[in-house]
Design an enzyme around this catalytic site. Structure first.
Site: not given
Length: 293
Positions: A77, A170, A219, A228, A231
């Protein structure tokens, strides 16, 4: 005796986390407890839980044990990593302005940018993106990539899409209109568990503008969030691969802007702000009672 848990709440571009310091690794959090802590009505409320443990690796100072809002385990993360950097500075857990953290997606190095004795901006060395289906993971021949391909998102809508690993999977959807026009909650939820992604995927909706990329994100395990970090990196890398943006760009989510730079070595850098929200103590017996009820 009351079972209490001391915690800190941090946010990075609106992506918020319950932070638990457990340096000696004596209090692991299971999926149910993590989900209960993240519940926005009966718990503390957050996009995820980060438990900070002392690392035994020579290249990392801490382990970032991360769970999504639903209690599921995630590999990495980016915004959470920046919040770790801010927490470590705020609580003087390290005097270093650069250190490694161990994640399930590999070791990530943090750089803390000091300003007037305080730290608000943190850079995360996010590693080299993966493009092969094996690295994402995505079903199909292991060596194949999925970049700039047509992708049926349902309801008769087909978009250009790219699949990228930033230590976690992703699927970047390139949209020609403002992402606010799309039903992220419907499309993202459907694609999160698409059959092509055996471990699920994060889903980004990206609209490339002349000076930045506007994006929204669904997410995996948390739903739509304000931003994110991994992301943002996936969006910037996918757009760069398509020749739409230079190696350095800004990705703007509803929660704010994140800076992404792709070095010649392939390493991706993520920079943005992180802030302390509050700290407290929660009664876990009462929390568990609410969950059982």
């Amino acid at each position: 005796m009351t079972d209490e848990l001391r915690f800190n709440k941090y946010q990075g571009t609106g992506n918020d986390f319950v932070m638990v310091i457990d340096l000696d690794d004596v209090r692991p959090l299971d999926a149910d407890l993590a989900a209960a802590l993240c519940h926005r009505r009966t718990g503390i409320g957050a996009d995820g839980v980060i438990r900070l443990v002392r690392s035994e690796r020579p290249d990392a100072s801490f382990v970032m044990d991360y769970r999504n809002a639903d209690g599921s385990i995630a590999e990495m993360c980016g915004n959470g990593a920046r919040c770790v950097g801010k927490l470590v500075h705020d609580l003087a857990l390290s005097n270093e302005r650069g250190f490694g953290i161990q994640t399930r997606g590999g070791v990530r190095r943090l750089r803390l940018h000091e300003d007037g004795g305080d730290v608000h901006r943190i850079t995360v060395e996010m590693g080299v993106p993966g493009f092969t289906k094996a690295s994402i993971p995505m079903r199909g021949p292991a060596w194949e990539t999925f970049l700039g391909e047509s992708f049926d998102v349902g309801g008769g809508l087909t978009l250009k899409a790219s699949a990228v690993s930033m230590g976690n999977p992703h699927l970047v959807l390139f949209v020609q209109d403002d992402p606010d026009r799309f039903h992220v909650g419907h499309i993202g939820a459907a694609l999160e568990r698409h059959e092509l992604f055996p471990e699920g995927t994060n889903v980004e909706f990206a609209h490339v503008l002349p000076d930045e990329i506007k994006a929204r994100v669904w997410e995996r395990g948390s739903g739509e969030t304000m931003a994110c970090g991994s992301g943002a990196c996936a969006v910037a890398v996918a757009a760069n691969e398509a020749g739409l943006v230079p190696n350095r760009t800004v990705v703007r989510f509803p929660g704010g802007a994140l800076e992404v730079e792709r070095l010649q070595s392939g390493e991706v850098l993520l920079t943005g702000e992180a802030e302390r929200v509050f700290e407290g103590v929660i009664d876990l017996d009462r929390l568990r009672g609410r969950v059982r009820a």
